[in-house]
Write a protein that holds these residues in place. Structure first.
Motif, PDB file in Angstrom:
ATOM      1  N   ARG A   1      35.459  43.019  41.492  1.00 27.59           N
ATOM      2  CA  ARG A   1      36.444  42.987  40.406  1.00 27.59           C
ATOM      3  C   ARG A   1      37.242  41.696  40.360  1.00 27.59           C
ATOM      4  NH1 ARG A   1      37.091  48.452  38.380  1.00 27.59           N
ATOM      5  NH2 ARG A   1      36.261  49.860  39.939  1.00 27.59           N
TER       6      ARG A   1
ATOM      7  N   GLY B   1      39.286  48.412  52.421  1.00 28.22           N
ATOM      8  CA  GLY B   1      40.161  49.539  52.066  1.00 28.22           C
ATOM      9  C   GLY B   1      39.963  50.709  53.002  1.00 28.22           C
TER      10      GLY B   1
ATOM     11  N   PRO C   1      42.970  45.757  41.938  1.00 32.50           N
ATOM     12  CA  PRO C   1      43.269  47.089  42.470  1.00 32.50           C
ATOM     13  C   PRO C   1      43.997  47.000  43.818  1.00 32.50           C
ATOM     14  CG  PRO C   1      40.987  46.546  42.905  1.00 32.50           C
ATOM     15  CD  PRO C   1      41.573  45.361  42.178  1.00 32.50           C
ATOM     16  N   SER C   2      44.641  48.094  44.219  1.00 34.54           N
ATOM     17  CA  SER C   2      45.455  48.048  45.432  1.00 34.54           C
ATOM     18  C   SER C   2      44.673  47.542  46.634  1.00 34.54           C
ATOM     19  CB  SER C   2      46.052  49.422  45.728  1.00 34.54           C
ATOM     20  OG  SER C   2      45.036  50.398  45.780  1.00 34.54           O
ATOM     21  N   HIS C   3      43.404  47.907  46.743  1.00 33.63           N
ATOM     22  CA  HIS C   3      42.582  47.439  47.864  1.00 33.63           C
ATOM     23  C   HIS C   3      41.553  46.418  47.368  1.00 33.63           C
ATOM     24  CE1 HIS C   3      44.261  51.302  49.149  1.00 33.63           C
ATOM     25  NE2 HIS C   3      44.206  50.823  50.373  1.00 33.63           N
TER      26      HIS C   3
ATOM     27  N   ASN D   1      47.135  47.179  39.654  1.00 32.28           N
ATOM     28  CA  ASN D   1      47.031  48.640  39.777  1.00 32.28           C
ATOM     29  C   ASN D   1      47.234  49.427  38.492  1.00 32.28           C
ATOM     30  OD1 ASN D   1      46.076  49.723  42.065  1.00 32.28           O
ATOM     31  ND2 ASN D   1      47.986  49.622  43.179  1.00 32.28           N
ATOM     32  N   ARG D   2      47.173  48.722  37.351  1.00 31.62           N
ATOM     33  CA  ARG D   2      47.188  49.458  36.084  1.00 31.62           C
ATOM     34  C   ARG D   2      45.754  49.792  35.695  1.00 31.62           C
ATOM     35  NH1 ARG D   2      51.550  46.344  37.163  1.00 31.62           N
ATOM     36  NH2 ARG D   2      53.446  46.862  36.047  1.00 31.62           N
ATOM     37  N   PRO D   3      45.594  50.749  34.771  1.00 31.11           N
ATOM     38  CA  PRO D   3      44.233  51.116  34.352  1.00 31.11           C
ATOM     39  C   PRO D   3      43.415  49.891  33.928  1.00 31.11           C
ATOM     40  CG  PRO D   3      45.821  52.629  33.413  1.00 31.11           C
ATOM     41  CD  PRO D   3      46.618  51.577  34.116  1.00 31.11           C
ATOM     42  N   GLU D   4      42.174  49.852  34.342  1.00 32.00           N
ATOM     43  CA  GLU D   4      41.201  48.801  33.995  1.00 32.00           C
ATOM     44  C   GLU D   4      41.543  47.437  34.592  1.00 32.00           C
ATOM     45  OE1 GLU D   4      38.556  50.008  32.647  1.00 32.00           O
ATOM     46  OE2 GLU D   4      39.501  51.936  32.157  1.00 32.00           O
ATOM     47  N   THR D   5      42.412  47.404  35.584  1.00 31.96           N
ATOM     48  CA  THR D   5      42.813  46.130  36.174  1.00 31.96           C
ATOM     49  C   THR D   5      41.675  45.482  36.952  1.00 31.96           C
ATOM     50  OG1 THR D   5      44.454  45.044  37.580  1.00 31.96           O
ATOM     51  CG2 THR D   5      43.604  47.158  38.351  1.00 31.96           C
TER      52      THR D   5
END
Ligand SMILES: Cc1ncc(C[n+]2csc(CCOP(=O)(O)OP(=O)(O)O)c2C)c(N)n1
Ligand SMILES: [Mg+2]
Lengths: 313, 274
Positions: free
Chosen positions: B109, B118, B102-104, B95-99
């Motif tokens: 990705r 999500g 992501p949370s969902h 959940n950091r930028p450009e990860t």
């Protein structure tokens, strides 16, 4: 008065005030009442504030049914699920049937932050703008929200409230006079018109400082109601300045930029530059990071203003 | 499953729980409760059951998994990292930028994620679509999916239920993470599900009710039973505890859905999971 107050708190307090005075008002949530601040209303109004579970489509049409019975329901969720998820229910049960239902969508655009791309509605204004009869309102601050809610209740029809739910910048003071269908000229200017909505109003005001230092007089206008847009205000300002920048926390396709361009292209074409999400989905990150990445900062607005001025003929 | 193997899986669940608490804890906020209730199901699927190859994430005819309650992504990422789909250090980018995490869940990705989710209610339909596709291709894949009990309030879940039964998708095995909680309160007080097992049965599904959804052996046995289903899709109801394994998270009840977690709490939780 509203410094550092969460917008969702102002929402809940104002709705509570209105519910005390108007028994027709109902609040329905779909498991995001905690997030939207409306959960506590259930203690005060156990019959008129309730949850229907994670079932947004059902919520919308249930609200239409209650409206057909004379109630004035507010329904709430995150913007993504309060609009695109229930698009057909909004179109048919609400708009086509002309039911008096108010839709609260929170966390618009990049303000969904760590919930990421699935929760970032970059299209909600566009989706709803193309449905006849839906009023689209996006408050810039808490004063505006508090003054708008009674008018929204008074107005007989579907209104979408696009709500940033955290503490917003203070834009208006207490003597601000609100008209649901009139844009606010926050500051007059003669070189460039900057139209902004929601969280972008604060950025536009900062851009004004940058431009002022360079001798550019910007006119800053808050368009809180994107549909129906205040055509007179848009035309009047564009006639005066001859160039426009539109700032929104939304896809530049379908939102405020499109609404402004539709007005100007018919009656008074001038150069228009867009600040907003350039037709892509969102991603997880804090707002500041995304504002920079998507070129939605005050500096970007100032640069766009100069570009637009250079395009004047 | 022999006792030894069962013990190994238990240890694995503990380890995955640690990784998950650690990655969310380092960030300071996240969907901790709903991650901790699906760990054992993920562990049985990924370490025992599914036909997959971390070196070849897009292997044809592999078994697939859809985390329909996409907010439990961080639990799945812990499993995928440990399986070798990507480096374990990536968990710290959650959940950091450009990860890539992501949370969902996001199939574009994250290596190993079979479907994006999500927006609740959609994942189970995607899983039904995969099961139908597998039938047409005759590739003998099994399609697994986890939905939430709150998520089961979405009408789309029941549209998928009807469709999967109609098309006799016996290769579809869905779990309900029946943790009795959602965001605004208990499922019972928000919108009760009634007799959930009978509902799924009435929709034409083979239903298996597991008393302890945190018991790897029971989950494993249920899957073996599900795979014998001749024509019906299977619903495995996992009686779980939201926040399971970390006492202060568990004690928060519905408050543990998307919660802040301090550095002290992260350390305390890891200690509990040693
Ligand atoms: C369509 C949709 N509506 C609302 C949400 C917001 N939301 C995310 S998780 C959640 C609660 C989920 O409860 P449950 O399915 O029981 O999940 P768990 O308890 O396993 O975390 C809600 C309302 C969403 N992601 N998608
Ligand atoms: Mg639940």
């Amino acid at each position: 008065m509203y410094e550092n107050v969460e917008m969702r708190q102002v929402l809940a307090d104002t709705i509570s005030f209105l519910m005390e005075r108007d028994e027709r008002i109902i609040v329905i949530d779909a498991d995001l009442a905690k997030a939207n601040g409306t959960l506590a209303l259930r203690n005060k109004f156990p019959e008129r504030a309730f949850d229907v579970g994670i079932a947004e489509q059902n919520m919308a049409s249930v609200a239409a049914g209650m409206a057909a019975y004379g109630f004035i329901p507010f329904i709430g969720s995150f913007t993504a699920f309060a609009t695109r998820r229930i698009c057909d229910q909004i179109a048919i049960s609400l708009a086509y049937a002309k039911r008096n239902v108010k839709i609260i969508g929170s966390d618009p655009g990049i303000s969904a932050e760590l919930n990421g791309g699935t929760h970032m509605s970059m299209e909600d204004i566009g989706v709803l703008r193309s449905i006849p009869g839906v009023v689209i309102f996006e408050p810039a601050d808490a004063v505006q929200l508090a003054k708008a809610l009674p008018k929204i209740v008074e107005y007989d029809g579907v209104v979408y409230i696009r709500l940033y739910r955290k503490p917003a910048a203070v834009i208006f003071n207490d003597d601000y006079e609100f008209d649901l269908f009139k844009a606010d000229v926050i500051k007059e200017g003669s070189n460039i018109s900057i139209f902004a909505t929601g969280i972008m109003v604060e950025e536009a005001l900062q851009a004004d400082e940058i431009l002022k230092a360079e001798g550019i007089e910007a006119e800053i206008i808050n368009i809180h109601t994107i549909k129906p847009i205040d055509k007179d205000a848009v035309l009047k300002s564009a006639r005066k300045t001859g160039a426009v920048v539109v700032c929104e926390n939304h896809n530049i396709i379908g939102g405020l930029k499109s609404a402004v361009a539709e007005v100007l292209s018919e009656e008074y074409p001038v150069p228009i530059k867009s600040i907003g999400v350039k037709d892509h989905f969102g991603e997880v990150a804090k707002m500041d990071y995304l504002k920079n990445k998507y070129h939605m900062t005050a500096e970007d607005i100032a640069a766009a203003a100069k570009d637009a001025i250079n395009m004047k003929r | 499953m022999c006792n030894n193997e069962f013990q190994t899986l238990k240890e694995k669940s503990r380890y995955i729980r640690r990784l998950t608490v650690d990655s969310i804890g380092k960030l300071g906020v996240g969907h901790l409760g709903g991650c901790l209730s699906v760990i054992e199901a993920l562990v049985v699927l990924y370490y025992k059951e599914m036909n997959i190859d971390p070196k070849n994430p897009n292997m044809e005819s592999r078994d697939r998994f859809v985390l329909s309650k996409g907010h439990a992504g961080p639990a799945l990422y812990s499993v995928l990292a440990d399986k070798g789909y990507f480096d374990i250090s990536e968990l710290d980018t959650l959940n950091r930028p450009e990860t890539k995490l992501p949370s969902h869940c996001d199939m574009l990705r994250t290596k190993g994620v079979d479907m994006t989710a999500g927006s609740l209610g959609q994942g189970i339909s995607c899983a039904a679509g995969m099961a139908k596709a597998s039938k047409i291709k005759r590739d003998n894949a099994n399609i697994y999916c986890i939905i939430g009990d709150g998520e089961s309030q979405e009408g789309q879940v029941w549209e998928a239920a009807m469709m999967a039964a109609h098309f006799k998708l016996n290769n579809l095995i869905v779990f309900t993470d029946y943790n009795k909680l959602q965001i605004d309160g208990t499922v019972e007080e928000i919108l009760g599900l009634g007799e959930l097992d009978k509902k799924w049965e009435a929709f034409g599904w083979n239903v298996i009710n597991i008393a302890d959804g945190h018991d790897e052996a029971q989950i494993y046995d249920a899957i073996q039973q599900a795979k014998k289903s001749q024509s019906k899709p299977t619903m495995i109801l996992l009686n779980t505890i939201k926040g399971n394994g970390v006492s202060f998270v568990e004690a928060m009840g519905a408050g543990n859905h998307n919660m802040p977690i301090s550095e002290e709490q992260r350390i305390q939780a890891l200690k509990e999971l040693e």
